[in-house]
Design a protein around this motif. Structure first.
Motif, PDB file in Angstrom:
ATOM      1  N   LEU A 125      96.475  37.498 101.649  1.00 16.45           N
ATOM      2  CA  LEU A 125      96.562  38.692 100.647  1.00 16.45           C
ATOM      3  C   LEU A 125      97.276  39.967 101.419  1.00 16.45           C
ATOM      4  CD1 LEU A 125      93.018  38.095  99.001  1.00 16.45           C
ATOM      5  CD2 LEU A 125      95.165  37.714  98.135  1.00 16.45           C
ATOM      6  N   GLU A 126      97.717  40.991 100.592  1.00 18.08           N
ATOM      7  CA  GLU A 126      98.128  42.164 100.868  1.00 18.08           C
ATOM      8  C   GLU A 126      96.708  42.948 100.943  1.00 18.08           C
ATOM      9  OE1 GLU A 126     101.102  42.446 101.637  1.00 18.08           O
ATOM     10  OE2 GLU A 126     101.717  40.354 100.976  1.00 18.08           O
ATOM     11  N   GLU A 129      95.304  43.943  97.862  1.00 20.01           N
ATOM     12  CA  GLU A 129      94.685  43.202  97.118  1.00 20.01           C
ATOM     13  C   GLU A 129      93.506  42.589  97.849  1.00 20.01           C
ATOM     14  OE1 GLU A 129      98.351  40.396  95.459  1.00 20.01           O
ATOM     15  OE2 GLU A 129      98.125  40.439  97.496  1.00 20.01           O
ATOM     16  N   ALA A 130      93.517  42.701  99.211  1.00 15.47           N
ATOM     17  CA  ALA A 130      92.117  42.330  99.642  1.00 15.47           C
ATOM     18  C   ALA A 130      91.309  43.362  99.463  1.00 15.47           C
ATOM     19  CB  ALA A 130      92.245  42.419 101.180  1.00 15.47           C
ATOM     20  N   GLU A 132      90.866  45.207  96.359  1.00 16.51           N
ATOM     21  CA  GLU A 132      90.649  45.138  95.085  1.00 16.51           C
ATOM     22  C   GLU A 132      89.825  43.781  95.120  1.00 16.51           C
ATOM     23  OE1 GLU A 132      90.831  46.902  92.798  1.00 16.51           O
ATOM     24  OE2 GLU A 132      90.844  45.492  90.946  1.00 16.51           O
ATOM     25  N   LEU A 133      89.996  42.635  95.670  1.00 19.08           N
ATOM     26  CA  LEU A 133      89.140  41.645  95.763  1.00 19.08           C
ATOM     27  C   LEU A 133      87.805  41.902  96.235  1.00 19.08           C
ATOM     28  CD1 LEU A 133      88.689  38.566  95.311  1.00 19.08           C
ATOM     29  CD2 LEU A 133      89.607  38.115  97.562  1.00 19.08           C
ATOM     30  N   TYR A 134      87.694  42.687  97.248  1.00 25.50           N
ATOM     31  CA  TYR A 134      86.182  43.162  97.767  1.00 25.50           C
ATOM     32  C   TYR A 134      85.605  44.055  96.722  1.00 25.50           C
ATOM     33  CZ  TYR A 134      83.334  45.747 100.885  1.00 25.50           C
ATOM     34  OH  TYR A 134      82.268  46.461 101.501  1.00 25.50           O
TER      35      TYR A 134
END
Lengths: 146, 146
Positions: A125-126, A129-130, A132-134
């Motif tokens: 993951l960029e 992105e990481a 946002e996932l968090y």
DNA sequence: TCAAATTAGATTGTGTTCAATTTAATTATA
DNA sequence: TATAATTAAATTGAACACAATCTAATTTGA
């Protein structure tokens, strides 16, 4: 167009399934790194709390880690056997079991410090992105950050 | 500013922890709905594959669900005992165990159809957020969608 | 061809995970 | 202040989850 009311039951239309599968896969990726420390993933997250706070009740660990005493009791006994923590009843309230990190447990922190970065290298993951996932995971967990 | 090289070991700086915790919490939220169907979560995702495909080898189920035979064998035996599936060795290759849905298993699909929506009501995400979470999880899983 | 390698599942062992129950300690209240 | 209610851990029981090993069937290749 072959839509039916059963489409909601297709695995690929479920949000929960990739969540379940991804969590398992990531924990599996930790294994080789944690083996070097003689820790399981559950033991590792307990140690993370204690590396931060030195000492914590079983109740407090459970709240922090979303685990109950049925899970924590054997994990803590195992960590005690390895010499990473001590377990002792609180003087103020005998119901409470205080878990305290030992010097051996403290020493493990230096060895563990490379784990997060090595693991991050295994996840495709960029950084944005990481992040946002968090955010989404904590929102879904119902934990308000900030 | 109290930054240290140990900050990476703080629970709140980990991406993996909310992933692990969120997956567990969501599976836990399924329990009351799945209890009505006499299914566990693992049994439910096996049934989802079979509601779609009628029949599948253990190997195929494992690939689809990220599970190995050590997990699937007891789950499938339990589903067989409940009458939702049949298990039989393939005629073409005796090594392969084919798992086939029964009519009772098919009938369960109608009862299960309300589960995804009821569960979605328990998760506090906007539709676009859920879609983004879905995308990120599959990317992290290393599965290319589309 | 036929022994070696591979493959599919099952089994075993260790370690979670959680609901439900139990025990002991503390707090609340009639 | 006794008794009831609550609380914190531990225990128990059922169900995963996965690595490692085992067995049987199939495929390879010398």
């Amino acid at each position: 167009m072959d839509k039916s009311k059963f489409d909601v039951l297709r695995l690929e239309n479920q949000l929960c399934f990739p969540l379940y599968a991804c969590a398992k896969e990531v924990v599996r990726k930790y294994r080789p790194f944690l083996d070097e420390l003689d820790l399981t993933y559950t033991q590792y997250i307990v140690m993370m709390v204690l590396w931060e706070d030195k000492s914590c009740s079983v109740k407090g660990l459970g709240k922090r880690l979303f685990l109950d005493s049925g899970t924590l009791t054997p994990v803590l006994k195992s960590l005690e056997k390895k010499g990473f923590v001590n377990r002792a009843r609180s003087k103020k309230d005998e119901r409470v079991l205080e878990v305290e990190i030992t010097s051996k447990g403290e020493a493990l922190k230096a060895e563990a410090v490379s784990v997060p970065e090595r693991l991050a290298g295994c996840i495709n993951l960029e950084p944005e992105e990481a992040a946002e996932l968090y955010r989404l995971l904590y929102k879904a967990l119902g934990v308000v950050k900030e």
